[in-house]
Design an enzyme around this catalytic site. Sequence first.
Site, PDB file in Angstrom:
ATOM      1  N   VAL A  80       0.832  -1.204   0.000  1.00  0.00           N
ATOM      2  CA  VAL A  80       0.000   0.000   0.000  1.00  0.00           C
ATOM      3  C   VAL A  80       0.871   1.261   0.000  1.00  0.00           C
ATOM      4  CG1 VAL A  80      -1.664   1.320   1.377  1.00  0.00           C
ATOM      5  CG2 VAL A  80      -1.937  -1.150   1.115  1.00  0.00           C
TER       6      VAL A  80
ATOM      7  N   ASP B 146      11.154   3.492   5.390  1.00  0.00           N
ATOM      8  CA  ASP B 146      11.011   2.137   5.919  1.00  0.00           C
ATOM      9  C   ASP B 146      12.190   1.859   6.841  1.00  0.00           C
ATOM     10  OD1 ASP B 146       9.124  -0.363   4.603  1.00  0.00           O
ATOM     11  OD2 ASP B 146      10.699  -0.877   6.037  1.00  0.00           O
TER      12      ASP B 146
ATOM     13  N   LYS C 180      15.716  -3.025   2.079  1.00  0.00           N
ATOM     14  CA  LYS C 180      14.597  -2.726   1.182  1.00  0.00           C
ATOM     15  C   LYS C 180      14.762  -1.325   0.575  1.00  0.00           C
ATOM     16  CE  LYS C 180       9.640  -3.567   1.503  1.00  0.00           C
ATOM     17  NZ  LYS C 180       8.531  -3.591   2.462  1.00  0.00           N
TER      18      LYS C 180
ATOM     19  N   LEU D 225      -7.290  -0.610  -3.161  1.00  0.00           N
ATOM     20  CA  LEU D 225      -6.442  -1.045  -4.272  1.00  0.00           C
ATOM     21  C   LEU D 225      -6.489  -2.558  -4.443  1.00  0.00           C
ATOM     22  CD1 LEU D 225      -3.296   1.045  -3.275  1.00  0.00           C
ATOM     23  CD2 LEU D 225      -5.154   1.729  -4.799  1.00  0.00           C
ATOM     24  N   ARG D 226      -6.736  -2.997  -5.665  1.00  0.00           N
ATOM     25  CA  ARG D 226      -6.650  -4.437  -5.953  1.00  0.00           C
ATOM     26  C   ARG D 226      -5.245  -4.749  -6.426  1.00  0.00           C
ATOM     27  NH1 ARG D 226     -11.060  -4.550 -10.352  1.00  0.00           N
ATOM     28  NH2 ARG D 226     -10.090  -2.515 -10.504  1.00  0.00           N
ATOM     29  N   GLU D 227      -4.671  -5.812  -5.893  1.00  0.00           N
ATOM     30  CA  GLU D 227      -3.363  -6.227  -6.388  1.00  0.00           C
ATOM     31  C   GLU D 227      -3.509  -6.559  -7.869  1.00  0.00           C
ATOM     32  OE1 GLU D 227      -1.534  -9.223  -4.003  1.00  0.00           O
ATOM     33  OE2 GLU D 227      -2.037  -8.171  -2.154  1.00  0.00           O
TER      34      GLU D 227
ATOM     35  N   ASN E  67     -15.022  -4.158   1.961  1.00  0.00           N
ATOM     36  CA  ASN E  67     -14.342  -5.444   1.733  1.00  0.00           C
ATOM     37  C   ASN E  67     -15.183  -6.634   2.185  1.00  0.00           C
ATOM     38  OD1 ASN E  67     -12.167  -4.510   0.380  1.00  0.00           O
ATOM     39  ND2 ASN E  67     -10.670  -4.894   1.988  1.00  0.00           N
TER      40      ASN E  67
ATOM     41  N   GLY F 166     -15.443 -19.316  -7.751  1.00  0.00           N
ATOM     42  CA  GLY F 166     -14.077 -19.824  -7.737  1.00  0.00           C
ATOM     43  C   GLY F 166     -13.837 -20.694  -6.525  1.00  0.00           C
TER      44      GLY F 166
ATOM     45  N   CYS G 294      -6.260  -9.064   1.918  1.00  0.00           N
ATOM     46  CA  CYS G 294      -7.292  -8.196   2.517  1.00  0.00           C
ATOM     47  C   CYS G 294      -8.547  -8.923   2.972  1.00  0.00           C
ATOM     48  CB  CYS G 294      -7.683  -7.111   1.516  1.00  0.00           C
ATOM     49  SG  CYS G 294      -6.394  -5.907   1.278  1.00  0.00           S
TER      50      CYS G 294
HETATM   51  C1  UDX Z   1      -9.268  -6.508  -2.456  1.00  0.00           C
HETATM   52  C2  UDX Z   1     -10.276  -5.398  -2.779  1.00  0.00           C
HETATM   53  O1  UDX Z   1     -10.838  -5.593  -4.067  1.00  0.00           O
HETATM   54  C3  UDX Z   1      -9.624  -4.051  -2.679  1.00  0.00           C
HETATM   55  O2  UDX Z   1     -10.560  -3.035  -2.923  1.00  0.00           O
HETATM   56  C4  UDX Z   1      -9.096  -3.942  -1.254  1.00  0.00           C
HETATM   57  O3  UDX Z   1      -8.659  -2.724  -0.877  1.00  0.00           O
HETATM   58  C5  UDX Z   1      -8.040  -5.024  -1.043  1.00  0.00           C
HETATM   59  O4  UDX Z   1      -8.684  -6.286  -1.202  1.00  0.00           O
HETATM   60  P1  UDX Z   1      -7.378  -7.849  -3.745  1.00  0.00           P
HETATM   61  O5  UDX Z   1      -7.239  -8.656  -2.485  1.00  0.00           O
HETATM   62  O6  UDX Z   1      -6.148  -7.354  -4.396  1.00  0.00           O
HETATM   63  O7  UDX Z   1      -8.279  -6.559  -3.475  1.00  0.00           O
HETATM   64  O8  UDX Z   1      -8.116  -8.768  -4.788  1.00  0.00           O
HETATM   65  P2  UDX Z   1      -9.547  -8.886  -5.496  1.00  0.00           P
HETATM   66  O9  UDX Z   1      -9.365  -8.697  -6.945  1.00  0.00           O
HETATM   67  O10 UDX Z   1     -10.566  -8.067  -4.832  1.00  0.00           O
HETATM   68  O11 UDX Z   1      -9.840 -10.445  -5.247  1.00  0.00           O
HETATM   69  C6  UDX Z   1      -9.917 -10.977  -3.931  1.00  0.00           C
HETATM   70  C7  UDX Z   1     -10.231 -12.448  -3.966  1.00  0.00           C
HETATM   71  O12 UDX Z   1     -11.542 -12.694  -4.419  1.00  0.00           O
HETATM   72  C8  UDX Z   1      -9.330 -13.276  -4.891  1.00  0.00           C
HETATM   73  O13 UDX Z   1      -9.024 -14.498  -4.256  1.00  0.00           O
HETATM   74  C9  UDX Z   1     -10.177 -13.501  -6.122  1.00  0.00           C
HETATM   75  O14 UDX Z   1      -9.815 -14.659  -6.822  1.00  0.00           O
HETATM   76  C10 UDX Z   1     -11.545 -13.613  -5.491  1.00  0.00           C
HETATM   77  N1  UDX Z   1     -12.648 -13.262  -6.402  1.00  0.00           N
HETATM   78  C11 UDX Z   1     -12.809 -11.980  -6.829  1.00  0.00           C
HETATM   79  C12 UDX Z   1     -13.553 -14.244  -6.788  1.00  0.00           C
HETATM   80  O15 UDX Z   1     -13.433 -15.407  -6.420  1.00  0.00           O
HETATM   81  N2  UDX Z   1     -14.597 -13.875  -7.592  1.00  0.00           N
HETATM   82  C13 UDX Z   1     -14.787 -12.616  -8.023  1.00  0.00           C
HETATM   83  O16 UDX Z   1     -15.777 -12.376  -8.737  1.00  0.00           O
HETATM   84  C14 UDX Z   1     -13.871 -11.634  -7.641  1.00  0.00           C
END
Ligand code: UDX
Length: 436
Positions: free
Chosen positions: A11, A30, A35, A153-155, A211, A256, A263
Amino acid sequence: MRVAMIGTGYVGLVSGACFSEFGVDVVCVDRDASKIERLKKGEIPIYEPGLDELVKNNVEQGRLTFTTDLKQAIAGADAVFIAVGTPSRRGDGHADLSYVYGAAMDIAGALTGYAVIVTKSTVPVGTGREVERIIKAARPELEFDVVSNPEFLREGSAINDFMRPDRVVIGAETERAQKVMRQLYRVLYLIETPILFTSLETSELIKYAANTFLAAKITFINEIADLCEKVGADVHDVARGIGLDGRIGKKFLHPGPGYGGSCFPKDTLALVKTAQDYGAPLRIIETVVAVNDKRKRDMADKIIAACGGSVAGKTISILGLTFKPNTDDMRDSPSLAIIPALTQAGAKIQAYDPEGMHEAKKMLPDITYCNDGYETMKDADAVVVLTEWNQFRNLDTKRMKSLLKTPIMVDLRNVYTPADMKAAGFTYICIGRPKA
Ligand code: UDX
């Protein structure tokens, strides 16, 4: 504008780089000297598409610097962001706030004048108020404001999420703090991004509510997928059929093997604990947590069933180990529940992941790591699509058949279509769709 970003994890690094792209002077701090040394040389410790380029450009233009010297970073900063880790505390699921409070103490010792202290890390409701108390107690004479500014943020698409967010949430309770935050996000004002000003507590809760809602949405469609399998319905059509209703929305309805990552698992658990502490339990989220945990284990049973009820002495090819594509993050990945269950049942695992193997080797040391997807299939009894990396989306079925002992595919991400796989001669098991 000058910003100090404390913590160069996921982040902190993404936010720091993006603010510098907005034209702000950013110093990332940091404690981890190695790092910081690596970052100074342009080496990015995480895999995030576009981040290396963004860091490089802004370093070259002199707007982004890295240091271990907290005092120097904070002196003269308009805003100091706390972006340190908040892992699940061992044993009770509460978020561990020792790094956040440690940062607050450090900030108190280093501030030279008015600044806005911003929590960017995901922190439980009440944390901002505690940060305020800590700083006030240490430096009663100091002028400062504490603000909550959660990240969404989504990874894998973090830069785009930062640069073009659906909204920005800012828990800032004074005019002065709001003015600093408005200035920081000026670029987003220009593209008419909704910016929501709230109280500290509200902003903190918005992050968790967002979330946990998304985690619930995924868990909902996963359970519907299981039901689809029983009644012969197609979960993708159900998702589309409900998603076109504007009140529901199409996104986050992809079934899935269960959500993972840094997160959702942590935040669902933390909110459940907070709600219990306040005597207002969130039954829905408690269930989401339990259903999602069980689901990951159930996926191993699905694979075992696809192999005729036993995997003892069999070789399983695994495509993808990270919790989702375009990241090297293994945290709470379904693979960490599925693979040990398979090995416990006597299977030999041959796995490949484009970016996650370095991390995976620490957590799953006893499996065979391959150089690409096809290599995992050599003499395997079945192939499992665990993470939907692009390179696994269009595999050559002829080549796969020549490598596999038996043409069985378990597709836990529904990347392939049942009819195509049947035509290719595969026994194809997926999630929530009828057999071809
Ligand atoms: C998430 C939130 O989207 C983001 O806004 C927050 O701040 C951090 O957590 P992230 O963990 O990077 O982001 O991944 P994300 O794309 O949201 O997916 C999370 C999990 O859900 C993954 O394991 C993904 O495979 C799963 N997922 C997501 C599903 O199984 N189905 C979906 O339709 C969407």
